[in-house]
Design a protein around this motif. Sequence first.
Motif, PDB file in Angstrom:
ATOM      1  N   ALA A 204       0.888  -1.207   0.179  1.00 27.72           N
ATOM      2  CA  ALA A 204      -0.086   0.174   0.041  1.00 27.72           C
ATOM      3  C   ALA A 204       0.876   1.162  -0.093  1.00 27.72           C
ATOM      4  CB  ALA A 204      -1.039  -0.098   1.195  1.00 27.72           C
ATOM      5  N   MET A 205       0.490   2.161  -0.702  1.00 30.04           N
ATOM      6  CA  MET A 205       1.341   3.381  -0.777  1.00 30.04           C
ATOM      7  C   MET A 205       0.653   4.554  -0.059  1.00 30.04           C
ATOM      8  SD  MET A 205       3.935   2.365  -2.225  1.00 30.04           S
ATOM      9  CE  MET A 205       4.706   3.967  -2.545  1.00 30.04           C
ATOM     10  N   GLY A 206       1.420   5.370   0.544  1.00 29.72           N
ATOM     11  CA  GLY A 206       0.844   6.720   1.250  1.00 29.72           C
ATOM     12  C   GLY A 206       1.533   7.792   0.749  1.00 29.72           C
TER      13      GLY A 206
ATOM     14  N   LEU B 119      -5.389   0.042   4.850  1.00 27.50           N
ATOM     15  CA  LEU B 119      -4.757   1.386   4.741  1.00 27.50           C
ATOM     16  C   LEU B 119      -4.501   1.963   6.076  1.00 27.50           C
ATOM     17  CD1 LEU B 119      -6.768   2.633   1.392  1.00 27.50           C
ATOM     18  CD2 LEU B 119      -4.580   1.574   1.892  1.00 27.50           C
ATOM     19  N   THR B 120      -3.821   2.796   6.372  1.00 30.14           N
ATOM     20  CA  THR B 120      -3.352   3.440   7.412  1.00 30.14           C
ATOM     21  C   THR B 120      -2.742   4.683   7.311  1.00 30.14           C
ATOM     22  OG1 THR B 120      -2.047   3.291   9.575  1.00 30.14           O
ATOM     23  CG2 THR B 120      -1.451   2.286   7.558  1.00 30.14           C
ATOM     24  N   SER B 121      -2.937   5.503   8.302  1.00 30.62           N
ATOM     25  CA  SER B 121      -2.512   6.876   8.265  1.00 30.62           C
ATOM     26  C   SER B 121      -1.453   7.066   9.193  1.00 30.62           C
ATOM     27  CB  SER B 121      -3.330   7.953   8.929  1.00 30.62           C
ATOM     28  OG  SER B 121      -4.178   7.718  10.201  1.00 30.62           O
ATOM     29  N   THR B 122      -0.966   5.912   9.886  1.00 30.52           N
ATOM     30  CA  THR B 122       0.100   5.866  10.908  1.00 30.52           C
ATOM     31  C   THR B 122       1.230   5.590  10.425  1.00 30.52           C
ATOM     32  OG1 THR B 122      -1.364   4.757  12.426  1.00 30.52           O
ATOM     33  CG2 THR B 122       0.909   4.626  13.016  1.00 30.52           C
ATOM     34  N   GLU B 123       2.294   6.538  10.532  1.00 32.27           N
ATOM     35  CA  GLU B 123       3.603   6.625   9.932  1.00 32.27           C
ATOM     36  C   GLU B 123       4.376   5.332  10.276  1.00 32.27           C
ATOM     37  OE1 GLU B 123       4.642  11.298  10.692  1.00 32.27           O
ATOM     38  OE2 GLU B 123       6.111   9.843  10.369  1.00 32.27           O
ATOM     39  N   ALA B 124       4.089   4.733  11.509  1.00 33.88           N
ATOM     40  CA  ALA B 124       5.207   3.485  11.844  1.00 33.88           C
ATOM     41  C   ALA B 124       4.554   2.431  10.919  1.00 33.88           C
ATOM     42  CB  ALA B 124       4.710   3.200  13.389  1.00 33.88           C
ATOM     43  N   SER B 125       3.571   2.383  10.273  1.00 30.87           N
ATOM     44  CA  SER B 125       3.226   1.276   9.600  1.00 30.87           C
ATOM     45  C   SER B 125       3.749   1.317   8.090  1.00 30.87           C
ATOM     46  CB  SER B 125       1.467   1.303   9.433  1.00 30.87           C
ATOM     47  OG  SER B 125       0.790   1.045  10.615  1.00 30.87           O
ATOM     48  N   TYR B 126       4.483   2.338   7.880  1.00 29.67           N
ATOM     49  CA  TYR B 126       5.215   2.526   6.633  1.00 29.67           C
ATOM     50  C   TYR B 126       6.610   2.279   6.527  1.00 29.67           C
ATOM     51  CZ  TYR B 126       0.948   4.417   4.779  1.00 29.67           C
ATOM     52  OH  TYR B 126      -0.640   4.643   4.211  1.00 29.67           O
ATOM     53  N   ASP B 127       7.150   1.329   6.042  1.00 30.58           N
ATOM     54  CA  ASP B 127       8.562   0.954   6.148  1.00 30.58           C
ATOM     55  C   ASP B 127       9.548   1.619   5.239  1.00 30.58           C
ATOM     56  OD1 ASP B 127       7.686  -2.796   6.389  1.00 30.58           O
ATOM     57  OD2 ASP B 127       7.717  -0.978   7.925  1.00 30.58           O
ATOM     58  N   TYR B 128       9.327   2.117   4.145  1.00 29.05           N
ATOM     59  CA  TYR B 128       9.956   2.721   3.199  1.00 29.05           C
ATOM     60  C   TYR B 128       9.329   4.093   2.897  1.00 29.05           C
ATOM     61  CZ  TYR B 128      11.194  -1.971   2.555  1.00 29.05           C
ATOM     62  OH  TYR B 128      12.025  -3.334   3.132  1.00 29.05           O
ATOM     63  N   TRP B 129      10.562   5.258   2.731  1.00 31.26           N
ATOM     64  CA  TRP B 129      10.051   6.417   2.514  1.00 31.26           C
ATOM     65  C   TRP B 129      10.952   6.969   1.123  1.00 31.26           C
ATOM     66  CZ3 TRP B 129       6.410   9.277   5.268  1.00 31.26           C
ATOM     67  CH2 TRP B 129       5.902   8.555   6.383  1.00 31.26           C
ATOM     68  N   GLY B 130      10.409   8.006   0.585  1.00 37.76           N
ATOM     69  CA  GLY B 130      11.020   8.851  -0.518  1.00 37.76           C
ATOM     70  C   GLY B 130      11.945   9.971   0.412  1.00 37.76           C
TER      71      GLY B 130
END
Length: 124
Positions: free
Chosen positions: A33-35, A104-115
């Motif tokens: 999933a992408m945020g 889908l989540t708005s929690t930053e900690a759920s996202y492992d990779y960032w640009g």
Amino acid sequence: QVQLVESGGGLVQAGGSLRLSCQVSRHYVNIFAMGWFRQAPGKERQFVGAISWNGDNTYYSDSVKGRFTISRDNAKNTVSLQMNSLKPEDTAIYYCAASPALTLTSTEASYDYWGQGTQVTVSS
């Protein structure tokens, strides 16, 4: 290693539009999933919106709902953020991020990779 690269930021007048793109490492784009998140000067990073791995579901913050649209093209390894009716308060660095979460989540900690982020500036 999953790599994300944002592009498309710039300076735009209030009421205008911009389209941000996030290029995702090949072979990985269709399992996350992408945020999109943003961080204004002196403020904490905040959630903008997210899209499921297959594009069937989207989720937006109240501040952008109805103005911003997230889409993805897994064949091209890209995720886009179309921003319309931009306001000066939309000025921020915009980041795309990848999450293995099934919902889908708005929690930053759920996202492992960032640009690395791309600057969006909206003038009044």
